[in-house]
Design an enzyme around this catalytic site. Structure first.
Site, mmCIF file in Angstrom:
data_model
loop_
_atom_site.group_PDB
_atom_site.id
_atom_site.type_symbol
_atom_site.label_atom_id
_atom_site.label_comp_id
_atom_site.label_asym_id
_atom_site.label_seq_id
_atom_site.Cartn_x
_atom_site.Cartn_y
_atom_site.Cartn_z
ATOM 1 N N ASP A 111 29.304 7.758 -8.976
ATOM 2 C CA ASP A 111 28.133 6.985 -9.526
ATOM 3 C C ASP A 111 28.663 5.357 -9.481
ATOM 4 O OD1 ASP A 111 26.168 5.571 -10.447
ATOM 5 O OD2 ASP A 111 26.175 6.807 -12.356
ATOM 6 N N GLY A 132 0.809 -1.295 0.190
ATOM 7 C CA GLY A 132 -0.109 -0.079 -0.038
ATOM 8 C C GLY A 132 0.866 1.378 0.090
ATOM 9 N N HIS A 163 18.208 -1.191 -26.120
ATOM 10 C CA HIS A 163 18.325 -0.063 -24.617
ATOM 11 C C HIS A 163 20.048 -0.281 -24.210
ATOM 12 C CE1 HIS A 163 17.911 1.544 -21.017
ATOM 13 N NE2 HIS A 163 18.614 0.634 -20.316
ATOM 14 N N SER A 173 22.401 1.410 -21.186
ATOM 15 C CA SER A 173 22.301 1.996 -19.726
ATOM 16 C C SER A 173 22.820 3.571 -19.849
ATOM 17 C CB SER A 173 23.313 1.196 -18.893
ATOM 18 O OG SER A 173 23.399 1.860 -17.687
ATOM 19 N N GLY A 174 22.598 4.204 -18.830
ATOM 20 C CA GLY A 174 22.970 5.543 -18.748
ATOM 21 C C GLY A 174 24.074 5.748 -17.745
ATOM 22 N N HIS A 175 24.591 4.626 -17.351
ATOM 23 C CA HIS A 175 25.606 4.617 -16.238
ATOM 24 C C HIS A 175 26.936 4.064 -16.439
ATOM 25 C CE1 HIS A 175 22.600 5.721 -12.808
ATOM 26 N NE2 HIS A 175 21.792 5.095 -13.773
ATOM 27 N N HIS A 207 25.630 6.144 -4.902
ATOM 28 C CA HIS A 207 24.283 5.869 -5.874
ATOM 29 C C HIS A 207 24.588 4.077 -5.932
ATOM 30 C CE1 HIS A 207 21.563 5.575 -9.140
ATOM 31 N NE2 HIS A 207 21.667 6.978 -8.812
ATOM 32 N N ASP A 212 14.618 9.451 -8.761
ATOM 33 C CA ASP A 212 15.490 8.982 -7.892
ATOM 34 C C ASP A 212 16.291 10.055 -7.216
ATOM 35 O OD1 ASP A 212 16.849 8.670 -10.266
ATOM 36 O OD2 ASP A 212 18.285 7.386 -9.015
ATOM 37 N N HIS A 213 16.472 11.331 -8.166
ATOM 38 C CA HIS A 213 17.140 12.723 -7.619
ATOM 39 C C HIS A 213 16.122 13.639 -7.370
ATOM 40 C CE1 HIS A 213 20.797 10.683 -8.738
ATOM 41 N NE2 HIS A 213 20.105 9.842 -9.262
ATOM 42 N N HIS A 237 20.139 15.967 -12.057
ATOM 43 C CA HIS A 237 19.152 15.976 -13.067
ATOM 44 C C HIS A 237 17.807 15.471 -12.948
ATOM 45 C CE1 HIS A 237 20.703 11.915 -12.048
ATOM 46 N NE2 HIS A 237 19.807 11.312 -12.688
#
Ligand SMILES: [Zn+2]
Ligand SMILES: [Zn+2]
Length: 550
Positions: free
Chosen positions: A190, A45, A359, A361-363, A385, A74-75, A70
């Site tokens: 990161d 819930g 796809h 990744s951005g990391h 992170h 999560d930021h 950014h």
């Protein structure tokens, strides 16, 4: 004055999400990011999870500003909850600024919101903050250099070193190198992809694969991705244009962000390319791309509705191709799997990670993380992170590159790193943790309530009502048993009759002076029912005894 510099993580060190890092000098603090975490399935819930602000709450006036690296949730997701209480200015790049402004509006909050761009520097209290352009899975992401009286702290933000980004603006490696030359006191970097060797592929590496997939598709192509990933959205628009498809945009977040992206000039949309859904329905399927939210299987998203055949305007048909162009955020496997099952059942060809190669990744992967360490050559290192395992590995990576293990600090949420002229050391930990948001309630649902919810969802509820004479303790009526989520009421009658007998037996054995003490009567009822249901059904419902004294 012998002031100390303190690095205080309130979230994001020990989990993916919830990012919030304080940099403190004397009585001033600036927060880097202010993010949410999405609830785990066991958090029944719960809508959102935000960082615990007790530490700041107990030090009023200390927080001077929040700087967002950014616009990812999560930021920035917890910002409204923080600035509601602490109305300090928030600094954000233009795209993040637009997203945050929307958020504040939704929460009916008017708070100072400043815009900055990569390359800008400004002062907050004793800090001089500089924003450095980096590449990530959202436009307008930055790393930060924070100059303090004791030295410069570099916070990478979420980053990768994409050398061929779609907008032609690679990360500002030179700036990181210049900071390294001038001397970096601490690097906060990161850790998300520290497990991956090599280099994260460029966003541009997807173009050819998207194009091949679009050309192969016989019917419509539906692409689901994060609404904030404007570069991915641009790829879909570009490839649609080259393969002769028009694009219809589905989902509130996607429509909003495409609009923001166009307004701010981040999205280049040829005239006539985007059409509305009704118009797309009139076109031959092989001329249509649908761009949608819902890559995480969110139950209310456009994609989930389409999968369930519950979307007002779009139905998936055999021959359609669905591309899920995003990573699976841990915890969402089940809902994503359900969406894929439904789409397959309707005859769609579903391409998703980790098989589809549609796809990236951005990391940063290991080589990029090493390069960041190499460029900045920090005196101290703090991985950020990541879950604990990521942080451990990132410390290992830094040690491999020659950093003394004593200069790598493995901090978790609430752990404090203190730096002064004599060096860096761990200081006493501060309050930190996760606060649950459920509807309009913030923090009123804690672990005890969640345990009850889990217990209720496991075994259901049995309510037992007994009326007694308040003077003699004699039973006037009951116990009456009512249940929810326990067993079919019809079938329960026979059990309940026996359960009643068990309760009456137990009460009869009570000492006369206990019969007029409601707390003892209740406890006896609870014990008798618990015993009975365990023995006969092997179940453990939540038992709620009520004693009415008449
Ligand atoms: Zn991010
Ligand atoms: Zn992030």
């Amino acid at each position: 004055m012998n002031e100390v510099l303190r690095i205080v993580p309130l979230g994001g060190l020990g989990e993916i999400g919830l990012n919030m890092m304080l940099i403190e000098y004397g009585d001033s603090a600036v927060a880097i990011d202010c993010g949410v975490m999405f609830p785990e399935p066991s958090m029944l819930g719960i809508d959102l999870v935000i960082p615990d602000l007790t530490y700041l709450r107990e030090r009023p006036g200390r927080l001077q500003a929040i700087v967002c690296t950014h616009g990812h949730e999560d930021h920035v997701g917890a910002l409204p909850f923080v600035v509601r209480e602490m109305p300090v200015p928030t600094y954000a790049t233009p795209f993040a600024h637009a997203l945050v402004a929307h958020k504040l509006e939704e929460h009916e909050l008017v708070r100072p919101l400043e815009r900055f761009r990569a390359g800008d520097s400004w002062r907050v209290g004793p800090f001089e903050i500089e924003a450095i352009h980096i590449t990530h899975s959202i436009v307008d992401a930055v790393g930060l250099a924070i100059r303090t009286p004791l030295g410069t702290i570099v916070h990478t933000g979420d980053f990768k070193f994409d050398q061929t980004p779609l907008d032609g603006l690679p990360s500002d490696l030179r700036r990181f190198a210049a900071l390294g030359d001038a001397g970096v006191l601490a690097l906060l970097s990161d850790s998300t992809n520290v497990d991956r060797p090599g280099v994260t592929p460029s966003e541009r590496s997807l173009t050819a694969r998207f194009e091949a997939t679009f050309r192969r598709a016989r019917g419509r192509v539906l692409v689901a991705t994060f609404a904030s990933h404007l570069h991915r959205i641009q790829q879909v628009l570009d490839v649609s244009a080259t393969t002769g498809r028009r694009v219809a945009v589905l989902g509130r977040g996607m429509v909003q962000n495409v609009e923001i992206g166009r307004d701010l000039g981040y999205l280049r949309v040829p005239p006539g390319l985007i059409v509305d859904v009704a118009e797309a329905r009139g076109l031959p399927p092989e001329r249509v791309t649908l761009l949608s939210t819902g890559s995480q299987g969110e139950p209310l998203s456009a994609l989930a509705r389409i999968a369930m055949d519950d979307h007002k305007q779009v139905r998936v048909e055999p021959g359609d191709t669905v591309i899920m162009s995003s990573r699976i955020i841990p915890g969402n496997e089940k809902s994503i799997g359900d969406v894929i099952n439904h789409l397959c059942r309707r005859g769609a060809d579903v391409l998703h990670e980790p098989y589809a190669g549609l796809h990236v990744s951005g990391h940063a992967s290991q080589s990029e993380l090493q390069l960041m360490l190499q460029l900045t050559r920090p005196r101290y290192f703090v991985p950020v992170h990541g879950e604990y395992r990521h942080l451990v590995r990132h410390c290992g990576l830094a040690a491999d590159m020659g950093l003394a293990p004593a200069d790598c600090f493995l901090l978790e949420d609430g752990d404090v790193l203190e730096i002064d002229a004599a060096g860096a050391r761990r200081a006493e930990s501060v309050a930190s943790g996760r606060v649950f948001v459920d509807g309009k309630g913030v923090g009123d649902v804690g672990d005890v309530v969640l345990r009850d919810r889990r217990h209720l969802s496991d075994g259901g509820l049995v309510l037992a009502i007994l009326a007694v004479n308040q003077h003699t303790g004699e039973i006037i009526s009951g116990p009456d048993l009512i249940s929810r989520g326990f067993v079919f009421e019809d079938e329960s009658q026979v059990y309940f009759e026996h359960a009643k007998e068990a309760v009456l037996e137990a009460l009869a054995a009570l000492a006369p002076e206990s019969r007029t003490a409601p707390a003892e009567v209740k406890e006896e009822m609870r014990k008798a029912l618990r015993r009975y249901f365990r023995k006969t059904l092997e179940r453990r419902p939540v038992i709620l005894p009520v004693v009415m004294e008449l």
